[in-house]
Scaffold this motif. Structure first.
Motif, short mmCIF file in Angstrom:
data_model
loop_
_atom_site.label_atom_id
_atom_site.label_comp_id
_atom_site.label_asym_id
_atom_site.label_seq_id
_atom_site.Cartn_x
_atom_site.Cartn_y
_atom_site.Cartn_z
N ARG A 17 9.56 49.71 37.51
CA ARG A 17 9.13 48.77 36.47
C ARG A 17 7.72 48.29 36.75
O ARG A 17 7.46 47.61 37.74
CB ARG A 17 10.04 47.56 36.37
CG ARG A 17 9.69 46.67 35.18
CD ARG A 17 10.49 45.39 35.17
NE ARG A 17 9.94 44.41 36.12
CZ ARG A 17 10.52 43.26 36.42
NH1 ARG A 17 11.70 42.96 35.89
NH2 ARG A 17 9.98 42.42 37.27
N GLN A 18 6.82 48.65 35.85
CA GLN A 18 5.53 48.00 35.76
C GLN A 18 5.63 47.09 34.55
O GLN A 18 5.57 47.55 33.41
CB GLN A 18 4.41 49.02 35.60
CG GLN A 18 4.21 49.89 36.84
CD GLN A 18 3.16 50.95 36.63
OE1 GLN A 18 3.45 52.13 36.60
NE2 GLN A 18 1.91 50.52 36.51
N ALA A 19 5.83 45.81 34.82
CA ALA A 19 6.16 44.86 33.76
C ALA A 19 5.20 45.00 32.58
O ALA A 19 3.99 45.17 32.76
CB ALA A 19 6.13 43.44 34.31
N PRO A 20 5.77 44.99 31.36
CA PRO A 20 7.15 44.62 31.04
C PRO A 20 8.10 45.80 30.85
O PRO A 20 9.24 45.60 30.49
CB PRO A 20 6.97 43.89 29.70
CG PRO A 20 5.87 44.66 29.02
CD PRO A 20 4.92 45.06 30.13
N SER A 21 7.63 47.04 31.08
CA SER A 21 8.41 48.21 30.69
C SER A 21 8.95 48.97 31.90
O SER A 21 8.55 48.74 33.04
CB SER A 21 7.54 49.16 29.85
OG SER A 21 7.04 48.50 28.70
N MET A 22 9.87 49.91 31.65
CA MET A 22 10.39 50.82 32.66
C MET A 22 9.63 52.13 32.60
O MET A 22 9.34 52.65 31.53
CB MET A 22 11.88 51.06 32.45
CG MET A 22 12.76 49.85 32.74
SD MET A 22 14.47 50.07 32.19
CE MET A 22 14.95 51.52 33.12
N GLN A 23 9.30 52.67 33.79
CA GLN A 23 8.55 53.90 33.91
C GLN A 23 9.41 54.93 34.66
O GLN A 23 10.37 54.59 35.34
CB GLN A 23 7.25 53.68 34.68
CG GLN A 23 6.49 52.43 34.28
CD GLN A 23 5.75 52.59 32.97
OE1 GLN A 23 5.27 53.69 32.67
NE2 GLN A 23 5.65 51.53 32.19
N ILE A 24 8.99 56.19 34.57
CA ILE A 24 9.62 57.26 35.33
C ILE A 24 8.52 58.07 36.00
O ILE A 24 7.44 58.29 35.42
CB ILE A 24 10.50 58.16 34.42
CG1 ILE A 24 11.29 59.17 35.25
CG2 ILE A 24 9.69 58.83 33.33
CD1 ILE A 24 12.36 59.90 34.45
#
Length: 259
Positions: free
Chosen positions: A165-172
């Protein structure tokens, strides 16, 4: 929509008065299965305050408890990991456990002061095969300020897969050696129109593999995993996730104690 039921005998663990490292709080744990038992790697707080200028919060360490049935835990061992570096001098938090092969990988949050060029919250990777020793592998993406992250419990095309998580979203992101990461991209965003996840999102419990056939875990085709968190996210590893609109699990306060 899958809904989760609360264990009627909560809490399963709580702070023990007089214990030096977990007299106050025990929470944000990661669980797995090892030798037909359930080891629970938990975050613990006592009366010790964070050193330095931020003394509003307690110092955090990590402990382990074990259970034969997943409900009743004993043999609390705390601490099994304590801060060792300046970047984690305020604590170690929120472990997520993923088994790949015969090794258990733990993605842990390091919390510390903000030196020049470094992030305040960062990710530490530790490993274990016995839940007694937890050698450190190093930091994950040290240039990125983030927390609330975990590895998929399988390799995809021979590579490790990190949901972070790199706020505010979820990453892959993907890596062959757990050091260099590539092809990081956005996986899931918060929804301002949905009140309970309008601000930011991250993984809750670690991912659970849901395919039920005999395919090898490093095959090139997408594998499916299910994430049990506030709302179900079901996605192929390289596609945008779909989420439920209602939370699976909501906070409840009973006599002032959060379960």
């Amino acid at each position: 929509m899958l809904k989760l039921d609360r264990f009627e005998r909560n809490p399963i663990l709580k702070g023990i008065l007089g214990e030096p490292f977990h007299s106050k709080y025990i929470y944000n744990a990661g669980a797995t299965i090892y030798n037909n038992q359930v080891p629970l790697r938990y975050r613990a707080e006592a009366e010790y305050k964070r050193p330095g200028i931020d003394t509003r919060w307690q110092l955090t360490t990590l402990g382990v408890a074990t259970s034969n049935d997943g409900f009743h835990f004993d043999d609390l061992l705390c601490p099994v990991m304590v801060p060792q570096e300046e970047r984690e001098m305020w604590g170690l938090e929120d472990p997520r456990i993923s088994k790949i092969g015969n090794t258990y990988y733990l993605v842990i949050v390091q919390v510390g002061p903000h030196p020049p060029g470094e992030s305040q919250d960062s990710l530490l990777l530790a490993m274990t095969k016995d839940f007694v020793t937890f050698p450190r592998h190093g930091r994950l993406m040290p240039e990125v300020r983030q927390r609330t992250s975990g590895l998929l419990p399988a390799k995809i095309k021979g590579e490790y897969v990190l949901i972070h998580r790199q706020a505010p979203s979820m990453q892959i992101a993907y890596s062959s050696d757990l050091v260099e990461w590539h092809d990081s991209k956005q996986l899931m965003d918060p929804r301002p129109s949905v009140g309970w996840e309008g601000n930011k999102i991250g993984i809750g419990a670690q991912f659970i593999r849901t395919d039920r056939d005999d395919r090898p875990v490093d095959m090139p085709e997408p594998l499916r995993f299910r994430q049990l968190q506030l709302g179900t996210g079901l996605c192929d590893h390289d596609r945008t996730c779909d989420k439920g609109r209602d939370p699976q699990y909501e906070n409840q306060t009973i006599h002032g104690t959060l379960h």
